[in-house]
Motif scaffolding. Structure first.
Motif, PDB file in Angstrom:
ATOM      1  N   ASN A 185     -87.808 -62.899  83.182  1.00  0.00           N
ATOM      2  CA  ASN A 185     -88.940 -63.924  82.865  1.00  0.00           C
ATOM      3  C   ASN A 185     -88.355 -64.709  81.757  1.00  0.00           C
ATOM      4  O   ASN A 185     -88.398 -64.472  80.729  1.00  0.00           O
ATOM      5  N   LEU A 186     -88.265 -66.012  82.059  1.00  0.00           N
ATOM      6  CA  LEU A 186     -87.619 -67.109  80.961  1.00  0.00           C
ATOM      7  C   LEU A 186     -88.865 -68.148  80.612  1.00  0.00           C
ATOM      8  O   LEU A 186     -89.351 -68.500  81.610  1.00  0.00           O
ATOM      9  N   ASN A 187     -88.924 -68.495  79.526  1.00  0.00           N
ATOM     10  CA  ASN A 187     -89.555 -69.610  79.175  1.00  0.00           C
ATOM     11  C   ASN A 187     -88.876 -70.837  79.595  1.00  0.00           C
ATOM     12  O   ASN A 187     -87.934 -71.381  78.919  1.00  0.00           O
TER      13      ASN A 187
ATOM     14  N   TYR B  11     -78.385 -69.102  78.276  1.00  0.00           N
ATOM     15  CA  TYR B  11     -79.168 -67.956  78.844  1.00  0.00           C
ATOM     16  C   TYR B  11     -79.153 -68.048  80.285  1.00  0.00           C
ATOM     17  O   TYR B  11     -78.703 -66.930  80.873  1.00  0.00           O
TER      18      TYR B  11
ATOM     19  N   SER C 152     -87.412 -61.184  74.062  1.00  0.00           N
ATOM     20  CA  SER C 152     -87.245 -62.321  73.157  1.00  0.00           C
ATOM     21  C   SER C 152     -88.345 -63.265  73.014  1.00  0.00           C
ATOM     22  O   SER C 152     -88.143 -63.892  74.150  1.00  0.00           O
ATOM     23  N   PRO C 153     -89.412 -63.165  72.173  1.00  0.00           N
ATOM     24  CA  PRO C 153     -90.532 -64.117  71.945  1.00  0.00           C
ATOM     25  C   PRO C 153     -90.013 -65.792  72.732  1.00  0.00           C
ATOM     26  O   PRO C 153     -90.609 -66.208  73.371  1.00  0.00           O
ATOM     27  N   GLU C 154     -88.898 -65.915  71.863  1.00  0.00           N
ATOM     28  CA  GLU C 154     -88.361 -67.332  72.038  1.00  0.00           C
ATOM     29  C   GLU C 154     -87.954 -67.737  73.592  1.00  0.00           C
ATOM     30  O   GLU C 154     -88.044 -68.708  74.209  1.00  0.00           O
ATOM     31  N   VAL C 155     -87.343 -66.724  74.117  1.00  0.00           N
ATOM     32  CA  VAL C 155     -86.592 -66.882  75.429  1.00  0.00           C
ATOM     33  C   VAL C 155     -87.339 -66.271  76.630  1.00  0.00           C
ATOM     34  O   VAL C 155     -87.253 -67.077  77.419  1.00  0.00           O
ATOM     35  N   GLY C 156     -87.587 -65.177  76.563  1.00  0.00           N
ATOM     36  CA  GLY C 156     -88.409 -64.723  77.680  1.00  0.00           C
ATOM     37  C   GLY C 156     -88.242 -62.916  77.753  1.00  0.00           C
ATOM     38  O   GLY C 156     -87.835 -62.492  76.485  1.00  0.00           O
TER      39      GLY C 156
ATOM     40  N   GLN D 103     -83.332 -72.876  79.507  1.00  0.00           N
ATOM     41  CA  GLN D 103     -82.506 -72.692  78.463  1.00  0.00           C
ATOM     42  C   GLN D 103     -80.884 -72.305  79.128  1.00  0.00           C
ATOM     43  O   GLN D 103     -80.576 -71.266  79.495  1.00  0.00           O
TER      44      GLN D 103
END
Lengths: 378, 378
Positions: free
Chosen positions: B114-116, B81, A306-310, B78
């Motif tokens: 992998n999280l942003n 999540y 999910s590009p936004e989340v990871g 986030q």
């Protein structure tokens, strides 16, 4: 009308028939619950005109007295109030009495309720079902058939026939099938000695969901009868009546691929947990898409992005991967729905390419089949 | 930043700080959860700017290792999540690692997320609280004070000060008071040896509700400090910070009648059940009004009347009725709220006439007082 009844029996029956009663209905009297006393017992009725439920409380049963001092009669009561009152009454016994002006008195211990009732003769007559086209199955089996197929009905009214479950009998086999055109669930059981042929019976998914809630799983007999666009499920003290859906149920057998290019044999629970985790990041996106990739040494990689989340990636060991390598994307929700109704510890998944529907079956069991269409990812 | 942590510890802390995190907030970074690793342990922070919660997980505690291989650092994740992921990870240990671009890797067993992340230096600084104006009470007592008063705060923003609970210390006594102007709840406990005077401290009801959910009832010490329009509740591993409400809390003592005309002594549970039943018919009407009438032989009659639905009447035996006969109407909801927080089997209700506020107290206990304004019925 007058009688004294064991409160626990009344609570259970009220709970059952309440499942058919909707506070929003075009026919006002159907917000009510019908109560009828005859010398042999009390019948409660609830209906939303799609589903009707009758529950019978015998005056005596197995040497126990459930209802006493019966004076025959009938009344319609405001269902929501009656249900709450019965649950909160103080004593084990409840006395219910009506007068000619449809006033109802409910007494239990020191509590006394007076409710405004309605004339039961204004309550719609339930359709009579001839029980010629009928067969019997055990309630626990019926519950399984519903649970393993009902989730796959369509929730969209664009093709109303797909909001129902197709019930079929041929060659002494009973089959339940449901599809929303993105996935299909099918389960069959043998019906030895039943020389009945039924093809185009489609029961609303919602009716079966409510029926499943009411049936106990102790394996009592359920008699199923079909006639006049209605289906009747009858147990010892319960009549559950549902309308059938109009229209022709689509022929689904041609959707099911008869050969496969990749066959995976994997532990059900491990695959559920892995896909469940991968779906955590996918839920915001359309269809909750996750990707399955076959790896060396019978490993499967489940990924989601999910590009936004990871991103998430996890490997699952499978028992075996036979055939061609595969990369395929699918809805994690559909996959989890299908896997969660598997009774077997291991499942077989048969793929015929990344763009073709694939099949999930319990290992060593052909009585259930789950089919899912993959998702194109670019 | 990098560390390996016991998943159960992380789950518990995440659950606590999530109570302060709202998906709807004017400051986007506050939808995140701040994670800070120092050599002595990990601190999690959540905030919606009204409430801020910090939870600390010590690297070692009681000879058990909670966190290992700590490389110091901090990150904002986030929250929603992260919370779901942590709960569903497969193994008992979790490794969390960040790089300079705020990418966060979470590993457990074969699962890898992998999280942003976001730069923790953008996360607002929590206010520092001087702990001079501070006192201690046990968490189980604090929970009781909240439970027995918090329900009576106003839910309407017309008088914002009434949406809070007034906390007062004078004469070595701690008092919690809440009122929505239709009812009042007050409870006090002794604070021996605390020579502190606090008068106009008003904590938002919502803050106390969340605090009550987090505190355990095992009687650990809670240090409470007040300063700069903020209140801090501190336990061993938790800092719970709330803003205070601006404005003057009304003087409530003059509302409480000091004489009575009718005094009823009654069993708490019986009165609850009877009023609960009577309220079944009253719920559609404004205020859920029920009526109490004193009868001969220390009997109380509880009645309710809804022209559309019907009537209910029930007698309760009281231990004693002293003084004048009485007919009074009140909100069944307010009465049930007040009765349900009584810890005593018996309550005393003191009336000063059908139009005057009345008082409910546990029998033989002056530490709690519930006051309710009656409802005029014509």
């Amino acid at each position: 009308m007058k009688f004294i009844i064991q409160r626990e029996k009344l609570i259970a029956s009220v709970q059952d028939v309440m499942k058919a009663i909707s506070p929003r209905t075009a026919i006002p009297i159907l917000t009510g619950l019908k109560l009828e006393a005859l010398t042999d017992g009390i019948t409660l009725t609830g209906s939303d005109s799609d589903i009707s439920i009758e529950s019978f409380i015998p005056a005596e049963e197995d040497g126990m007295v459930n209802v006493e001092q019966i004076e025959e009669g009938k009344i319609v009561l405001q269902a929501r109030y009656f249900s709450d009152i019965v649950r909160k009454l103080p004593e084990k016994q409840v006395e219910i009495e009506t007068d000619e002006s449809f006033n109802v008195t409910i007494r239990s211990g020191k509590a006394k309720f007076n409710l405004n009732g309605q004339d039961a003769s204004e309550y719609p007559q339930l359709p009579e079902i001839q029980t010629e086209n009928s067969f019997e199955i055990q309630s626990d089996l019926l519950k399984n058939l519903i649970k393993q197929t009902g989730f796959a009905v369509s929730t969209m009214e664009t093709r109303p026939i797909l909001t129902g479950v197709n019930i079929k009998i041929e060659n002494e086999t009973l089959t339940f099938t449901a599809t929303d055109s993105h996935r299909l669930a099918s389960r069959h059981i043998p019906l030895a000695g039943v020389n009945l042929n039924l093809a185009n019976i489609v029961v609303p998914g919602k009716s079966l969901t409510e029926l499943n809630k009411i049936l106990d799983d102790k394996g009592e007999n359920v008699e199923i009868s079909v006639a006049n666009n209605q289906i009747l499920f009858r147990t010892k003290h319960l009549n559950f009546l549902s309308r059938l859906l109009d229209g022709n149920y689509p022929e689904t057998s041609r959707l099911i691929p008869d050969k496969s290019q990749t066959v995976i044999h994997v532990k059900t629970k491990e695959l559920i947990n892995t896909i469940d985790r991968a779906s955590l990041l996918a839920r915001e996106e359309r269809n909750n898409v996750v990707k399955l990739t076959t790896k060396e040494n019978a490993l499967l990689e489940i990924t989601s992005n999910s590009p936004e989340v990871g991103q998430v990636a996890e490997e699952v060991s499978s028992e075996s991967v036979e055939g061609e390598d595969l990369k395929i994307s699918f809805s994690s929700k559909y996959m989890l729905d299908a896997l969660k109704v598997m009774e077997n510890d291991e499942v077989i998944i048969e793929f015929t390419g990344a763009m073709r529907p694939f099949i999930i079956k319990p290992a060593g069991d052909d009585s259930m089949l789950q089919l899912i269409l993959p998702v194109r990812t670019y």
